[in-house]
Design an enzyme around this catalytic site. Structure first.
Site, PDB file in Angstrom:
ATOM      1  N   ASP A 282       6.943  -2.153   2.420  1.00 28.73           N
ATOM      2  CA  ASP A 282       6.419  -3.038   1.390  1.00 28.73           C
ATOM      3  C   ASP A 282       7.568  -3.912   0.900  1.00 28.73           C
ATOM      4  O   ASP A 282       8.661  -3.411   0.642  1.00 28.73           O
ATOM      5  CB  ASP A 282       5.851  -2.203   0.232  1.00 28.73           C
ATOM      6  CG  ASP A 282       4.997  -3.009  -0.713  1.00 28.73           C
ATOM      7  OD1 ASP A 282       5.473  -4.049  -1.212  1.00 28.73           O
ATOM      8  OD2 ASP A 282       3.862  -2.589  -0.976  1.00 28.73           O
ATOM      9  N   ILE A 283       7.350  -5.223   0.790  1.00 27.00           N
ATOM     10  CA  ILE A 283       8.429  -6.105   0.321  1.00 27.00           C
ATOM     11  C   ILE A 283       8.576  -6.088  -1.200  1.00 27.00           C
ATOM     12  O   ILE A 283       9.486  -6.702  -1.734  1.00 27.00           O
ATOM     13  CB  ILE A 283       8.305  -7.549   0.848  1.00 27.00           C
ATOM     14  CG1 ILE A 283       7.034  -8.215   0.361  1.00 27.00           C
ATOM     15  CG2 ILE A 283       8.418  -7.575   2.364  1.00 27.00           C
ATOM     16  CD1 ILE A 283       7.020  -9.716   0.600  1.00 27.00           C
TER      17      ILE A 283
ATOM     18  N   HIS B 256      -5.651  -0.406   3.269  1.00 26.75           N
ATOM     19  CA  HIS B 256      -4.272   0.030   3.453  1.00 26.75           C
ATOM     20  C   HIS B 256      -3.974   1.248   2.595  1.00 26.75           C
ATOM     21  O   HIS B 256      -4.627   1.486   1.578  1.00 26.75           O
ATOM     22  CB  HIS B 256      -3.273  -1.089   3.177  1.00 26.75           C
ATOM     23  CG  HIS B 256      -3.338  -1.704   1.813  1.00 26.75           C
ATOM     24  ND1 HIS B 256      -4.359  -2.543   1.420  1.00 26.75           N
ATOM     25  CD2 HIS B 256      -2.495  -1.624   0.757  1.00 26.75           C
ATOM     26  CE1 HIS B 256      -4.127  -2.963   0.182  1.00 26.75           C
ATOM     27  NE2 HIS B 256      -3.005  -2.400  -0.246  1.00 26.75           N
TER      28      HIS B 256
ATOM     29  N   HIS C 180      -0.584   3.200   0.881  1.00 30.20           N
ATOM     30  CA  HIS C 180       0.837   3.159   0.548  1.00 30.20           C
ATOM     31  C   HIS C 180       1.413   4.566   0.675  1.00 30.20           C
ATOM     32  O   HIS C 180       0.844   5.526   0.145  1.00 30.20           O
ATOM     33  CB  HIS C 180       1.050   2.701  -0.900  1.00 30.20           C
ATOM     34  CG  HIS C 180       0.644   1.294  -1.161  1.00 30.20           C
ATOM     35  ND1 HIS C 180       1.529   0.247  -1.100  1.00 30.20           N
ATOM     36  CD2 HIS C 180      -0.553   0.757  -1.495  1.00 30.20           C
ATOM     37  CE1 HIS C 180       0.891  -0.875  -1.398  1.00 30.20           C
ATOM     38  NE2 HIS C 180      -0.377  -0.592  -1.633  1.00 30.20           N
TER      39      HIS C 180
END
Length: 129
Positions: free
Chosen positions: A30-31, A94, A96
């Site tokens: 993750d950016i 998605h 995480h």
């Protein structure tokens, strides 16, 4: 979908720090990480929610998450791991993966990732130094 940022990542139109890929799933850092090694796992098939996947696909996705978690744990060595399926910011299913430490709070705040540091973390997870 043409306007989905995750579909663009899958197609290689947007770069990412990839830590896993197979024929059905892609995982990348993750950016805006909430922890070192914060990884996003997505199906290559565009669906809105993880529950929009078939029961078999849903199970396969979590098996993939487990595989990636083991890979991250080996590289990062967190105390434990949390999982989020929030999904409101990007309309593509998605999960995480959040490597955690007991003193980092309930859900750590997201911060803009340093691209050089993210590359180092991706390399570490991918078996580098």
């Amino acid at each position: 979908m043409d306007d989905c940022i995750f579909c663009k990542i899958i197609k290689g139109k947007i770069p990412c720090f990839k830590v896993y890929e197979d024929d059905k799933y892609v995982a990348f850092l993750d950016i805006f990480p909430r922890a070192k090694g914060h990884t996003v796992v997505i199906p290559k098939k565009h669906v809105r929610w993880v529950t929009d996947l078939s029961q078999e696909e849903f199970g396969d996705m979590w098996k993939t998450v487990h595989t990636i978690t083991k890979k991250i744990a080996s590289a990062i060595r967190p105390q434990f791991t949390s999982y989020l399926t929030y999904g409101l910011d990007v309309t593509h299913a998605h999960i995480h993966i959040l490597p955690r430490e007991s003193n980092d709070g309930f859900i750590p705040e997201a911060v803009k990732g340093n691209m050089e540091e993210l590359k180092k973390v991706a390399d570490l997870i991918n078996g580098g130094n």
